[in-house]
Design a protein around this motif. Structure first.
Motif, PDB file in Angstrom:
ATOM      1  N   SER A 143     -66.800 115.707  15.654  1.00  0.00           N
ATOM      2  CA  SER A 143     -65.392 115.314  15.681  1.00  0.00           C
ATOM      3  C   SER A 143     -64.650 116.151  16.721  1.00  0.00           C
ATOM      4  CB  SER A 143     -64.760 115.522  14.303  1.00  0.00           C
ATOM      5  OG  SER A 143     -65.398 114.712  13.345  1.00  0.00           O
ATOM      6  N   THR A 144     -63.603 115.565  17.279  1.00  0.00           N
ATOM      7  CA  THR A 144     -62.787 116.278  18.254  1.00  0.00           C
ATOM      8  C   THR A 144     -61.321 116.178  17.850  1.00  0.00           C
ATOM      9  OG1 THR A 144     -62.564 114.303  19.642  1.00  0.00           O
ATOM     10  CG2 THR A 144     -64.405 115.793  20.140  1.00  0.00           C
ATOM     11  N   VAL A 145     -60.485 116.905  18.560  1.00  0.00           N
ATOM     12  CA  VAL A 145     -59.032 116.789  18.403  1.00  0.00           C
ATOM     13  C   VAL A 145     -58.523 116.008  19.605  1.00  0.00           C
ATOM     14  CG1 VAL A 145     -56.842 118.010  18.179  1.00  0.00           C
ATOM     15  CG2 VAL A 145     -58.908 118.965  17.147  1.00  0.00           C
ATOM     16  N   SER A 146     -57.850 114.886  19.360  1.00  0.00           N
ATOM     17  CA  SER A 146     -57.451 114.011  20.458  1.00  0.00           C
ATOM     18  C   SER A 146     -56.065 113.432  20.206  1.00  0.00           C
ATOM     19  CB  SER A 146     -58.471 112.873  20.617  1.00  0.00           C
ATOM     20  OG  SER A 146     -58.077 111.962  21.613  1.00  0.00           O
ATOM     21  N   ARG A 147     -55.377 113.096  21.273  1.00  0.00           N
ATOM     22  CA  ARG A 147     -54.084 112.425  21.158  1.00  0.00           C
ATOM     23  C   ARG A 147     -54.286 111.005  20.625  1.00  0.00           C
ATOM     24  NH1 ARG A 147     -51.194 112.395  26.703  1.00  0.00           N
ATOM     25  NH2 ARG A 147     -53.312 111.840  27.351  1.00  0.00           N
ATOM     26  N   SER A 148     -53.409 110.576  19.755  1.00  0.00           N
ATOM     27  CA  SER A 148     -53.533 109.240  19.168  1.00  0.00           C
ATOM     28  C   SER A 148     -53.405 108.149  20.221  1.00  0.00           C
ATOM     29  CB  SER A 148     -52.471 109.049  18.079  1.00  0.00           C
ATOM     30  OG  SER A 148     -51.167 109.269  18.607  1.00  0.00           O
ATOM     31  N   GLU A 149     -52.652 108.429  21.308  1.00  0.00           N
ATOM     32  CA  GLU A 149     -52.482 107.429  22.363  1.00  0.00           C
ATOM     33  C   GLU A 149     -53.803 107.115  23.070  1.00  0.00           C
ATOM     34  OE1 GLU A 149     -48.736 109.760  21.781  1.00  0.00           O
ATOM     35  OE2 GLU A 149     -50.826 110.251  22.168  1.00  0.00           O
ATOM     36  N   THR A 150     -54.749 108.061  23.055  1.00  0.00           N
ATOM     37  CA  THR A 150     -56.009 107.867  23.766  1.00  0.00           C
ATOM     38  C   THR A 150     -56.833 106.738  23.167  1.00  0.00           C
ATOM     39  OG1 THR A 150     -56.001 110.253  24.139  1.00  0.00           O
ATOM     40  CG2 THR A 150     -58.014 109.099  24.698  1.00  0.00           C
ATOM     41  N   LEU A 151     -56.646 106.474  21.876  1.00  0.00           N
ATOM     42  CA  LEU A 151     -57.433 105.433  21.207  1.00  0.00           C
ATOM     43  C   LEU A 151     -57.116 104.038  21.732  1.00  0.00           C
ATOM     44  CD1 LEU A 151     -57.311 106.666  17.501  1.00  0.00           C
ATOM     45  CD2 LEU A 151     -59.111 107.007  19.193  1.00  0.00           C
ATOM     46  N   SER A 152     -55.944 103.886  22.334  1.00  0.00           N
ATOM     47  CA  SER A 152     -55.566 102.572  22.854  1.00  0.00           C
ATOM     48  C   SER A 152     -56.130 102.313  24.244  1.00  0.00           C
ATOM     49  CB  SER A 152     -54.034 102.442  22.891  1.00  0.00           C
ATOM     50  OG  SER A 152     -53.467 103.441  23.722  1.00  0.00           O
ATOM     51  N   THR A 153     -56.860 103.272  24.813  1.00  0.00           N
ATOM     52  CA  THR A 153     -57.477 103.080  26.128  1.00  0.00           C
ATOM     53  C   THR A 153     -58.555 102.003  26.027  1.00  0.00           C
ATOM     54  OG1 THR A 153     -57.132 105.421  26.608  1.00  0.00           O
ATOM     55  CG2 THR A 153     -58.642 104.223  28.047  1.00  0.00           C
ATOM     56  N   PRO A 154     -58.522 101.011  26.896  1.00  0.00           N
ATOM     57  CA  PRO A 154     -59.533  99.946  26.832  1.00  0.00           C
ATOM     58  C   PRO A 154     -60.959 100.506  26.947  1.00  0.00           C
ATOM     59  CG  PRO A 154     -57.742  99.323  28.307  1.00  0.00           C
ATOM     60  CD  PRO A 154     -57.523 100.762  27.953  1.00  0.00           C
ATOM     61  N   ILE A 155     -61.862  99.999  26.162  1.00  0.00           N
ATOM     62  CA  ILE A 155     -63.300 100.317  26.141  1.00  0.00           C
ATOM     63  C   ILE A 155     -63.544 101.759  25.696  1.00  0.00           C
ATOM     64  CG2 ILE A 155     -65.439 100.452  27.470  1.00  0.00           C
ATOM     65  CD1 ILE A 155     -64.392  98.221  29.249  1.00  0.00           C
ATOM     66  N   PHE A 156     -63.021 102.746  26.454  1.00  0.00           N
ATOM     67  CA  PHE A 156     -63.308 104.144  26.137  1.00  0.00           C
ATOM     68  C   PHE A 156     -62.606 104.586  24.852  1.00  0.00           C
ATOM     69  CE2 PHE A 156     -64.332 103.891  30.639  1.00  0.00           C
ATOM     70  CZ  PHE A 156     -65.523 104.576  30.692  1.00  0.00           C
ATOM     71  N   GLY A 157     -61.508 103.935  24.496  1.00  0.00           N
ATOM     72  CA  GLY A 157     -60.870 104.221  23.215  1.00  0.00           C
ATOM     73  C   GLY A 157     -61.782 103.884  22.049  1.00  0.00           C
ATOM     74  N   ARG A 158     -62.593 102.830  22.209  1.00  0.00           N
ATOM     75  CA  ARG A 158     -63.557 102.448  21.176  1.00  0.00           C
ATOM     76  C   ARG A 158     -64.670 103.483  21.065  1.00  0.00           C
ATOM     77  NH1 ARG A 158     -63.267  99.396  16.806  1.00  0.00           N
ATOM     78  NH2 ARG A 158     -62.019  97.932  18.043  1.00  0.00           N
ATOM     79  N   PHE A 159     -65.099 104.020  22.219  1.00  0.00           N
ATOM     80  CA  PHE A 159     -66.120 105.078  22.186  1.00  0.00           C
ATOM     81  C   PHE A 159     -65.597 106.297  21.437  1.00  0.00           C
ATOM     82  CE2 PHE A 159     -67.714 103.385  26.536  1.00  0.00           C
ATOM     83  CZ  PHE A 159     -68.263 102.284  25.897  1.00  0.00           C
ATOM     84  N   VAL A 168     -53.670 113.721  17.051  1.00  0.00           N
ATOM     85  CA  VAL A 168     -52.419 114.456  17.259  1.00  0.00           C
ATOM     86  C   VAL A 168     -51.423 113.485  17.882  1.00  0.00           C
ATOM     87  CG1 VAL A 168     -51.313 116.388  18.421  1.00  0.00           C
ATOM     88  CG2 VAL A 168     -53.670 116.602  17.637  1.00  0.00           C
ATOM     89  N   SER A 169     -50.226 113.440  17.319  1.00  0.00           N
ATOM     90  CA  SER A 169     -49.178 112.569  17.851  1.00  0.00           C
ATOM     91  C   SER A 169     -47.981 113.403  18.280  1.00  0.00           C
ATOM     92  CB  SER A 169     -48.742 111.540  16.800  1.00  0.00           C
ATOM     93  OG  SER A 169     -47.639 110.780  17.267  1.00  0.00           O
ATOM     94  N   GLN A 195     -69.553 118.759  12.660  1.00  0.00           N
ATOM     95  CA  GLN A 195     -68.785 119.857  13.242  1.00  0.00           C
ATOM     96  C   GLN A 195     -67.556 119.326  13.982  1.00  0.00           C
ATOM     97  OE1 GLN A 195     -72.375 121.343  15.210  1.00  0.00           O
ATOM     98  NE2 GLN A 195     -71.872 123.390  14.454  1.00  0.00           N
ATOM     99  N   VAL A 196     -66.531 120.176  14.050  1.00  0.00           N
ATOM    100  CA  VAL A 196     -65.316 119.860  14.806  1.00  0.00           C
ATOM    101  C   VAL A 196     -65.381 120.620  16.121  1.00  0.00           C
ATOM    102  CG1 VAL A 196     -62.798 119.910  14.818  1.00  0.00           C
ATOM    103  CG2 VAL A 196     -64.020 119.550  12.670  1.00  0.00           C
ATOM    104  N   LEU A 197     -65.263 119.909  17.231  1.00  0.00           N
ATOM    105  CA  LEU A 197     -65.328 120.531  18.556  1.00  0.00           C
ATOM    106  C   LEU A 197     -63.910 120.684  19.107  1.00  0.00           C
ATOM    107  CD1 LEU A 197     -67.880 119.873  21.345  1.00  0.00           C
ATOM    108  CD2 LEU A 197     -65.450 119.810  21.912  1.00  0.00           C
ATOM    109  N   ILE A 198     -63.578 121.906  19.521  1.00  0.00           N
ATOM    110  CA  ILE A 198     -62.209 122.201  19.980  1.00  0.00           C
ATOM    111  C   ILE A 198     -62.274 122.973  21.295  1.00  0.00           C
ATOM    112  CG2 ILE A 198     -60.084 123.463  19.436  1.00  0.00           C
ATOM    113  CD1 ILE A 198     -60.633 122.984  16.500  1.00  0.00           C
ATOM    114  N   PHE A 199     -61.393 122.590  22.224  1.00  0.00           N
ATOM    115  CA  PHE A 199     -61.164 123.376  23.440  1.00  0.00           C
ATOM    116  C   PHE A 199     -59.946 124.263  23.170  1.00  0.00           C
ATOM    117  CE2 PHE A 199     -63.292 119.529  24.896  1.00  0.00           C
ATOM    118  CZ  PHE A 199     -64.275 120.035  25.730  1.00  0.00           C
ATOM    119  N   PRO A 200     -60.146 125.517  22.776  1.00  0.00           N
ATOM    120  CA  PRO A 200     -59.030 126.341  22.287  1.00  0.00           C
ATOM    121  C   PRO A 200     -58.009 126.715  23.353  1.00  0.00           C
ATOM    122  CG  PRO A 200     -61.024 127.666  22.472  1.00  0.00           C
ATOM    123  CD  PRO A 200     -61.428 126.244  22.731  1.00  0.00           C
TER     124      PRO A 200
END
Length: 479
Positions: A143-159, A168-169, A195-200
């Motif tokens: 799992s990662t920490v990601s902006r919620s807007e990223t999920l709306s990216t075509p194709i790669f949002g599905r990945f 995160v919003s 595991q949760v992967l984070i770029f601190p």
């Protein structure tokens, strides 16, 4: 020539400039040979690699759609199990490796990744590029920490949905607290969640140093496994920083954070060079007790002075113009207190430290009251233009001093006389004058000691000494 004071207090070492001044800039320099290679290889490799990447994406997308079908991203989210998790960890991870292989990456793995039960969180540094996502593939799609807007990216949002990210919003005021709760919940699940992967570091740098880590990965208080990421290629074509083309590391560590990036953007909006906004936000905010709003306000004040200078640094002439005063020994000494590295200019970092540590503590009610009484020579509770000009001319030693503009700035109601409330209001908004005033008294005392004139000394005996004040709040505050 009047005797000059010697500064008895040393500069505090912890407030010196960092080893790396700007970790958010990267300038790519290509030789003529490099440009020729890029052109020749590009003609052959770009079409082949593009075709290969398209095939990999077309294979991965339907699998990602199948795995994430009817899987919620918010609310009561459960970890993937069974065939869904198996496809993610094997097939999709293998396709991900093929994708990065098509981009030209060859991965060398050293060490051993522990299980989720042993170390629920992976912290990866340094973070310098969106290509750092390759760590997610190698680590088995944690799992990662990601902006919620990223999920709306075509194709790669599905990945990205296959990773079941912690979202995160920026629009949600409670997002930060909810994100920390979710990280804590997953990291204390006893291995149920991957595991949760984070770029601190929280933002990309040029890998010349490590900047201050955000606390999110460490708040749960569980074991973390550090992951060092390196790009050993001779020609660095992966680094992506805010300015430039879009330990075990043996590199220095600084107190820069993402807030320094925000200050860089604010500096650019104020027509300053972007690097002018760098202050090492974490160190300055903690040691001086400043919040983001305070430092952003000081940046606007600094820009009002520095915009007339080249390079976003203030020289003594601009400093004097801002205060509407000539260059005098007292002003020179105040400027020297601001100028921490002695290069004859004041940058924004020096300005913030000077205003916070030197000027604001000196701007006490006692000092303001005493200064007003010195100007008010006839004790009528107001200061006339003549009284104001007379005292400034005598203290600064300038016979033809024009104080019209400064007097008008203080005389808010335009009555031609300055009341105490107007004087106090102006002083609180411009603390540099208080420090200039106390510096002038210090110089007078110093010169009196040099001449050993007891009558001259007694006239300043009532003035509060600024030395003890500098000892306590000090430009040199104790760590």
């Amino acid at each position: 020539m009047p005797p000059q004071r010697v500064f008895a207090l040393p500069r505090q070492q912890s407030l010196f400039l960092p080893a790396v001044i700007n970790p958010f800039v990267y300038e790519k320099k290509l030789t003529k040979a490099d440009k020729i290679k890029c052109a020749l290889f590009g003609l052959v490799l770009v079409p082949l690699r593009s075709l290969f990447l398209i095939v990999v994406v077309l294979l991965t997308w339907p699998l990602a759609t199948l795995v994430t079908f009817k899987r919620p991203l918010k609310g009561a989210v459960e970890p993937m199990t069974g065939w869904r998790r198996l496809i993610c960890r094997t097939v999709i991870a293998a396709l991900g490796r093929m994708y990065f292989f098509g981009l030209g990456f060859r991965v060398v793995l050293r060490g051993r990744q522990v299980s989720s039960a042993e170390a629920p969180i992976l912290v990866v540094a340094p973070h310098s590029s969106f290509f750092d996502a390759i760590v997610c593939i190698i680590a088995g799609l944690p799992s990662t920490v990601s902006r919620s807007e990223t999920l709306s990216t075509p194709i790669f949002g599905r990945f990205l949905r296959c990773l079941q990210p912690v979202l995160v919003s920026r629009k949600d005021p409670d997002s930060r607290r909810n994100t920390i709760k979710e990280i804590e919940s997953r990291s204390t699940s006893g291995g149920v969640w991957p595991q949760v992967l984070i770029f601190p570091e929280g933002t990309c740098t040029n890998r010349s140093c490590l900047i201050t880590f955000k606390q999110g990965a460490f708040i749960p208080g569980v074991p973390v496994q550090p992951v060092v990421l390196r790009y050993p290629n001779k020609l660095d074509n992966v680094t992506w920083t805010w300015q430039g083309p879009n330990s075990a590391l043996a590199i220095p560590i600084t107190d820069h954070t993402f807030e320094d990036c925000r200050l860089m953007i604010s500096a650019g909006e104020l027509t300053l060079p972007m690097e002018a906004g760098l202050v090492e936000f974490t160190k300055i905010s903690k040691k001086l007790g400043l919040k983001w709003e305070n430092i952003q306000k000081e940046l606007k004040s600094f820009a009002a002075i520095a915009n007339s200078c080249k390079g976003g640094r203030i020289k003594i002439e601009q400093f004097a113009d801002h205060l509407r005063l000539p260059v005098t020994p007292a002003l020179q000494e105040l400027f020297a207190l601001f100028d921490r590295d002695g290069d004859g200019t004041i940058d924004f970092r020096e300005y913030v430290i000077g205003v916070t540590v030197l000027c604001r503590p000196a701007n006490s009610e006692e000092v303001i009251q005493m200064a007003f009484e010195l100007f008010d020579t006839d004790n009528d509770q107001t200061i006339s233009r003549e009284e104001f000009a007379s005292l400034l001319r005598s203290t600064l030693g300038v016979c033809d001093l024009n104080v019209t503009k400064l007097f008008k700035d203080i005389d808010a109601d335009g009555s031609g006389r300055i009341t105490y409330s107007e004087f106090r209001s102006f002083a609180l908004k411009h603390p540099q004058y208080a420090k200039l005033f106390t510096t002038y008294l210090e110089l007078q005392r110093y010169q009196a000691l040099q001449t050993e004139d007891p009558d001259f000394l007694s006239s300043f005996a009532c003035a509060p000494s600024d030395d003890s004040q500098e000892e306590s709040t000090s430009d040199k505050k104790e760590d």
